[in-house]
Design an enzyme around this catalytic site. Structure first.
Site, mmCIF file in Angstrom:
data_model
loop_
_atom_site.group_PDB
_atom_site.id
_atom_site.type_symbol
_atom_site.label_atom_id
_atom_site.label_comp_id
_atom_site.label_asym_id
_atom_site.label_seq_id
_atom_site.Cartn_x
_atom_site.Cartn_y
_atom_site.Cartn_z
ATOM 1 N N GLU A 1 0.905 -1.470 -0.173
ATOM 2 C CA GLU A 1 -0.048 -0.093 0.127
ATOM 3 C C GLU A 1 0.965 1.462 0.079
ATOM 4 O O GLU A 1 1.847 1.409 0.632
ATOM 5 C CB GLU A 1 -0.985 0.028 1.334
ATOM 6 C CG GLU A 1 -1.854 1.104 1.166
ATOM 7 C CD GLU A 1 -2.829 1.160 2.575
ATOM 8 O OE1 GLU A 1 -3.732 1.933 2.453
ATOM 9 O OE2 GLU A 1 -2.859 0.211 3.133
ATOM 10 N N GLU B 1 -3.427 4.972 -2.831
ATOM 11 C CA GLU B 1 -4.571 5.764 -2.099
ATOM 12 C C GLU B 1 -3.979 7.280 -2.565
ATOM 13 O O GLU B 1 -2.997 7.621 -1.996
ATOM 14 C CB GLU B 1 -4.449 5.447 -0.746
ATOM 15 C CG GLU B 1 -5.592 6.342 -0.213
ATOM 16 C CD GLU B 1 -5.456 6.459 1.364
ATOM 17 O OE1 GLU B 1 -5.389 7.323 1.987
ATOM 18 O OE2 GLU B 1 -5.583 4.993 1.852
ATOM 19 N N LYS C 1 -3.212 -0.662 -8.646
ATOM 20 C CA LYS C 1 -4.528 -0.350 -7.916
ATOM 21 C C LYS C 1 -4.853 0.830 -7.757
ATOM 22 O O LYS C 1 -4.417 1.462 -6.827
ATOM 23 C CB LYS C 1 -4.822 -1.663 -6.869
ATOM 24 C CG LYS C 1 -6.060 -1.199 -6.104
ATOM 25 C CD LYS C 1 -6.437 -1.941 -4.723
ATOM 26 C CE LYS C 1 -7.436 -1.639 -4.016
ATOM 27 N NZ LYS C 1 -7.159 -0.347 -3.468
ATOM 28 N N LYS D 1 -7.994 4.218 -8.749
ATOM 29 C CA LYS D 1 -9.087 4.535 -9.601
ATOM 30 C C LYS D 1 -9.057 4.788 -11.150
ATOM 31 O O LYS D 1 -7.691 5.277 -11.281
ATOM 32 C CB LYS D 1 -9.765 5.899 -8.912
ATOM 33 C CG LYS D 1 -10.447 5.624 -7.433
ATOM 34 C CD LYS D 1 -11.104 6.831 -7.033
ATOM 35 C CE LYS D 1 -10.509 8.381 -7.185
ATOM 36 N NZ LYS D 1 -11.150 9.389 -6.650
ATOM 37 N N SER E 1 -12.641 -2.672 -1.250
ATOM 38 C CA SER E 1 -12.032 -2.937 0.034
ATOM 39 C C SER E 1 -12.968 -2.785 1.118
ATOM 40 O O SER E 1 -14.012 -1.974 1.125
ATOM 41 C CB SER E 1 -10.609 -2.058 0.165
ATOM 42 O OG SER E 1 -9.843 -2.417 -0.743
ATOM 43 N N ARG F 1 -10.360 -6.864 -0.671
ATOM 44 C CA ARG F 1 -9.319 -6.821 0.356
ATOM 45 C C ARG F 1 -10.178 -6.335 1.591
ATOM 46 O O ARG F 1 -11.170 -5.358 1.419
ATOM 47 C CB ARG F 1 -8.603 -5.776 -0.223
ATOM 48 C CG ARG F 1 -7.437 -5.220 0.627
ATOM 49 C CD ARG F 1 -6.477 -4.151 -0.171
ATOM 50 N NE ARG F 1 -5.340 -3.631 0.681
ATOM 51 C CZ ARG F 1 -5.513 -2.353 1.592
ATOM 52 N NH1 ARG F 1 -6.785 -1.908 1.304
ATOM 53 N NH2 ARG F 1 -4.489 -2.068 2.143
#
Length: 1034
Positions: free
Chosen positions: A366, A416, A468, A470, A563, A590
């Site tokens: 992440e 993110e 991963k 958007k 997620s 997830r």
């Protein structure tokens, strides 16, 4: 057990050893022993140092090698090429506190060979799971590093100080004497009394190293540990009082005790007389008995410590899973907030954490991207906290360097993104530059990004990095991809905040509950609009906002994933277990730790693995029991980071007897063993042996058998054996997956929290594994067995009950509303092409309703919506309405009961959160004034105020006056000091009889701060650290 090494490592090579912050550089000869146990280096004066290869985490050369600090670079010739000629060794016993040692050679190709060969030896899974004999040879090799050369000793073979042998095994005086006696006794049994084995120089006892052979060391181990339990087992096998076992008795023992009953008889035939003779010839030390085909007690022990009696099946360590299935068919080793080195609020970030996570087999990492505060560059940081930041480019470079060192299978990077479009473009540029051909920036042939097409398999994605993030919606299609105003931050799935009109209708209590429900939002807020550059990198893993399992089933887009926080995922498991399992068969999901885990602790991943969740993200920096279990399971399948979801296996029964321990500690302490099963079973069980006092060398427990009668998911379940001392301090542990466990008499070598072998510490156990016949299962288990044995069968009432039984482990927990929900699903299958969304009310709607009447009104409204959308005959509309009205009439009582229970659960959670935050405040108060100021002033900042409301909402009680908090703590300390002084006076005056002056010494002011129960606990402990601070009242 060991991989073949390049001979240049065994012969040795000349290097220069140097440190980053030291001007000193030392010429050394670098070597690796023939068994690849240790990396050693010897200076010109003969001084030797070494490093355990199993503790090596990484090796680096070239661009990523360490370099001397600038002020010392002038000491090195050809500094420009120094990195290419440098071998940097990274080692340590945890992720955070890694250390480095650097060696430089003459040629670039030499450095490359040493880096590759050492890393290959460090990640040799068969060596990590070696037998006791292997670890005995390793201990013997380590002792030889202590050989000294004495001038008076003519023989240049050197002398080994007996003290170095003794301190390796014992630190207590009595135990040291026992070790010396065992060493002398072993030398007499191996050599004649005329052999000069021991020498005395300057009142120190030495042993001639040429006589210190492995045979002598093994005999010393045998004498020290005694092993009376093996003699007892030998007597049980040999029914007559004989000193040996015949081949027929060996055959019976191997087939009835040591053989795994789960093996196919055709593929794995039973042992015969020839196999018995092979065992005798290999392990019997007495030549006369070996030639006669007889096995003695000593031969039986050598058999027990050999590779044939390992507790795990070696074939499971290799790449044993089929890697050609779609990605959704695998469990993926996943990390949460990978960059953190500690807690979620005040710790540091480090790019080194990405390297360490990848080397451990992590395949999903992440990255939280933000615009830099003091730089124009994008950074990686935990938003709205005091966590130190790192540059995004450093994190990306670290991933590029280590992505495929330990596994060739694909790496998933969970972005993110909170950056501006300019910084997003920079991130995309860094990804393309650093990853190069490793970056998967488009679909591969045969697996288009279209509905009704599965995800590609890991075998086609080797050495590929998947982003991963958007993705912008296709202009030609309807934008069902998430909108930036819908999608929350990290973790993609969040509850919607109530709007203003709805908030006005809620009571104060309900508003507080809504805030607690919103706790799953994390600290990040909403992501920014995605740029075209980042969007172009996204393909097979596109995060979307989760709406319902029914909607996902209709769309059938395998490339979309969602997620869930652990709380949201648990709620889905309770409400729709069958749908959750079916969802995970088609597309990825997830689950990440809840926001209340600010100390970076972990949850047990089995609950979500059992539902098929592929990416159960854990905090890799915390090696608690859940992380230990995660490491143990993903160690198999060649530690590639992917485990294939297995078909339903028969229910297992496991029995384990803890017999004894060997060389558990060099201290004279008491020890005990805990045995626990993780994974779904008929009730959670945890067993514990008795404590054997004052014996860390050879305690005999002889406890059990501990029985786990029903292990329903043996492919995910695992057995953990942990050894503790009498003060409950951790010594070592081992986690054994049930599907890889090998039954019989086994020596289990212990490991530290990171999963690295401790070497000689072992526990001797007897394990039995049996299939549980179907006629011994209860009805729910039989239904479950039938359903999972036929995966193509449509969900039914039976399957729903069976799956619910898995998660509740109690059939009575299946409610009428759940049964009615199944009946509703039956109707929805009546004409699936014409059905609409048949969704139950969410928990938020239930808690937000003022009364049952209001909930009924909402249900009626939903029924009308469904009725208007059903495009079918009038009679079928009546059936739909009647079905839902029947559902409501029978479920209303259950919903009201559920609402009350949820209110109680959330209230309890709030109390626990308050207590937890209070504990944290008390702990940090004594350590860091900056943290105090942060906690006290947090509520003056809107963003941090939202965060602290999320974890309980109690920090606001400390925001008015920092001085009140300080005075409070000072008052507690003063009261405690006064009590201690009064207590000492009482001891002198009343000889310890506290009742005589009870009224005089009790500090009554504390009654206003602590309740009586906690206060009594505080008095009993007489330790200020035991005090739990409670929020100050106004």
């Amino acid at each position: 057990m060991n991989l073949p090494l390049d001979q240049s490592l065994i012969k040795g090579e000349e290097f220069i050893k140097w440190d980053e912050d030291s001007p000193v550089s030392t010429p050394v000869t670098l070597k690796v022993d023939k068994n690849a146990f240790f990396l050693s280096w010897a200076g010109q004066r003969g001084e030797t140092d070494f490093l355990d290869i199993s503790f090596i985490r990484d090796t680096r050369t070239g661009r990523y090698a360490k370099t001397p600090s600038p002020r010392y670079r002038a000491n090195f010739e050809s500094y420009d090429s120094l990195k290419d000629r440098t071998v940097t060794i990274c080692y340590g016993t945890d992720f955070v506190n890694v250390r480095f040692v650097n060696f430089s050679c003459v040629r670039k190709d030499v450095a490359k060979i040493w880096c590759d060969e050492i890393l290959k030896a460090a990640y040799n899974m068969r060596a990590l799971n070696g037998s006791v004999e292997i670890f005995l040879r390793k201990a013997y090799t380590r002792l030889l590093f202590n050989v000294e050369f004495v001038d008076q000793f003519v023989d240049q073979s050197g002398l080994l100080p007996v003290s170095s042998v003794v301190k390796h095994f014992a630190s207590h005086k009595e135990d040291r004497r026992k070790v010396e006696e065992a060493l002398k006794s072993a030398s007499l049994s191996v050599f004649s009394s005329d052999t000069k084995v021991f020498w005395v120089f300057e009142r120190n006892l030495f042993i001639d190293s040429k006589y210190f052979t492995y045979d002598l060391f093994y005999q010393f181990y045998r004498t020290l540990t005694v092993r009376p339990e093996v003699d007892k087992i030998f007597a049980q096998i040999c029914k007559e009082k004989k000193k040996y076992l015949t081949p027929d008795e060996v055959v019976v023992f191997v087939n009835n005790v040591q053989r795994d009953p789960r093996l196919d008889e055709k593929l794995y035939p039973f042992a015969n007389k020839q196999k018995a003779l092979e065992i005798v010839n290999q392990y019997e030390p007495t030549i006369t008995q070996g030639t006669c085909g007889l096995l003695s007690r000593e031969g039986l022990l050598r058999y027990f410590i050999s590779e044939e009696c390992l507790p795990v099946k070696l074939d499971k360590l290799d790449l044993c899973d089929d890697m050609t299935k779609p990605l959704a068919d695998y469990f993926i080793n996943s990390s949460h907030n990978t960059y953190l080195t500690g807690n979620q609020v005040t710790s540091k970030s480090s790019s080194e954490m990405y390297r360490q996570a990848l080397l451990l087999g992590g395949r999903c990492l992440e990255l939280d991207f933000w615009d830099g505060t003091f730089t124009d560059e994008p950074i990686v940081v935990h938003g709205w906290t005091l966590v130190e930041e790192i540059l995004a480019k450093d994190a990306i470079d670290a991933i590029a360097e280590s992505a495929f060192k330990s596994s060739d299978y694909p790496v998933i990077l969970s972005f993110e993104n909170h950056c501006s479009k300019i910084n997003q473009a920079k991130i995309a540029k860094y990804c393309r530059e650093s990853f190069g051909e490793m970056l998967l920036d488009g679909a591969i042939d045969g697996y288009p990004l279209e509905p009704n097409h599965p995800l590609p398999p890991p075998s086609l994605l080797k050495r590929k990095i998947i982003i991963k993030n958007k993705k912008n919606a296709d202009i030609k299609t309807k934008p069902d991809i998430i909108d930036e105003n819908e999608e929350g931050g990290d973790d993609d799935v969040m509850e919607e905040a109530p709007n203003d009109s709805k908030a006005e209708e809620l009571s104060t209590e309900q508003m507080q509950l809504q805030q607690l429900i919103m706790a799953g939002k994390g600290t990040v807020g909403k992501e920014t609009e995605v740029s075209a550059e980042i969007s172009d990198l996204v393909n097979y893993i596109q995060p979307v906002r989760f709406h319902s399992f029914e909607q996902a089933e209709l769309q059938k887009k395998s490339y979309e994933m969602s997620s869930f926080s652990e709380w949201k995922a648990k709620a889905l498991l309770e409400e729709q277990p069958v749908e959750f399992v079916e969802y995970n068969k088609r597309q990825l999901s997830r689950v990440y730790p809840g926001a209340h885990r600010i100390l970076s602790d972990n949850f047990m991943p089995h609950l979500f693995w059992n539902a098929g969740v592929q990416m159960v993200a854990l905090n890799f920096q915390t090696f608690d029991v859940p992380m230990q279990v995660n490491v143990a399971l993903f160690e198999f399948n060649n530690r590639c980071g992917y485990l294939l979801k297995q078909n339903w296996s028969r229910v297992h029964g496991i029995a384990i007897q803890v017999i004894s321990g060997q060389l558990l500690s060099d201290k004279r302490i008491g020890t005990y063993v805990e045995v626990e099963m993780y994974g779904i079973q008929g009730g959670t069980k945890k067993f514990c042996t008795k404590t054997i006092p004052s014996n860390g060398i050879n305690p005999v427990y002889d406890e059990g058998p501990f029985i786990f009668s029903r292990v329903k998911f043996p492919d995910l379940a695992c057995l953990r054996l942990a050894v503790y001392d009498e003060s409950k301090c951790f010594i070592g542990h081992r986690v054994l997956p049930i599907n890889a466990i090998s039954p019989g008499y086994k020596h289990i070598s212990l490991r530290n929290e990171l999963g690295q072998p401790l070497g000689l510490p072992t526990i001797f156990v007897h394990i039995e594994v049996r299939y549980l016949p179907k006629h011994k299962l209860n009805k729910a288990e039989r239904d479950l067995h039938d359903f999972l044995s036929k995966p193509l069968m449509l969900p039914s009432k039976t399957s729903s009950i069976g799956l619910n039984y898995l998660y509740t482990e109690n059939l009575t927990a299946v409610t009428d509303s759940q049964i009615l929900e199944v009946q509703t699903r039956k109707f929805s299958r009546y004409e699936s092409s014409k059905r609409s969304e048949l969704l139950p009310l969410s928990l938020t709607e239930i808690l937000g309703a003022k009364s049952v009447c209001e909930m009924r009104h909402k249900y009626k409204k939903k029924i009308k919506q469904v009725r208007s959308k059903l495009d079918c005959k009038k009679a079928e509309k009546k059936i739909a309405l009647k079905t839902f009205e029947s559902f409501w009439n029978r479920a209303s009582k259950e919903l009201e009961r559920s609402r009350k229970e949820n209110l109680a659960i959330l209230e309890n959670w709030k109390e626990e959160a308050e207590e937890e935050i209070s504990n944290i405040l008390h702990a940090q108060l004594k350590k860091n004034e900056l943290v105090i100021e942060f906690f006290v002033s947090a509520t003056n900042i809107d963003t941090t105020r939202r965060y602290f409301r999320m974890i309980g909402g109690i920090i606001s009680k400390y925001s008015d006056e920092k001085t009140n908090l300080e005075k409070f703590c000072t008052n507690v300390k003063n009261q405690y000091q006064n009590f201690e002084r009064a207590l000492e006076d009482c001891k002198e005056k009343c000889q310890g009889d506290l009742d005589c002056c009870n009224d005089d010494i009790w500090p009554h002011d504390l009654y206003d701060i602590f309740d009586s129960e906690r206060y009594v606990s505080f008095i009993a402990s007489r330790n200020l650290d035991a005090i739990i601070l409670r929020p100050l009242e106004a």
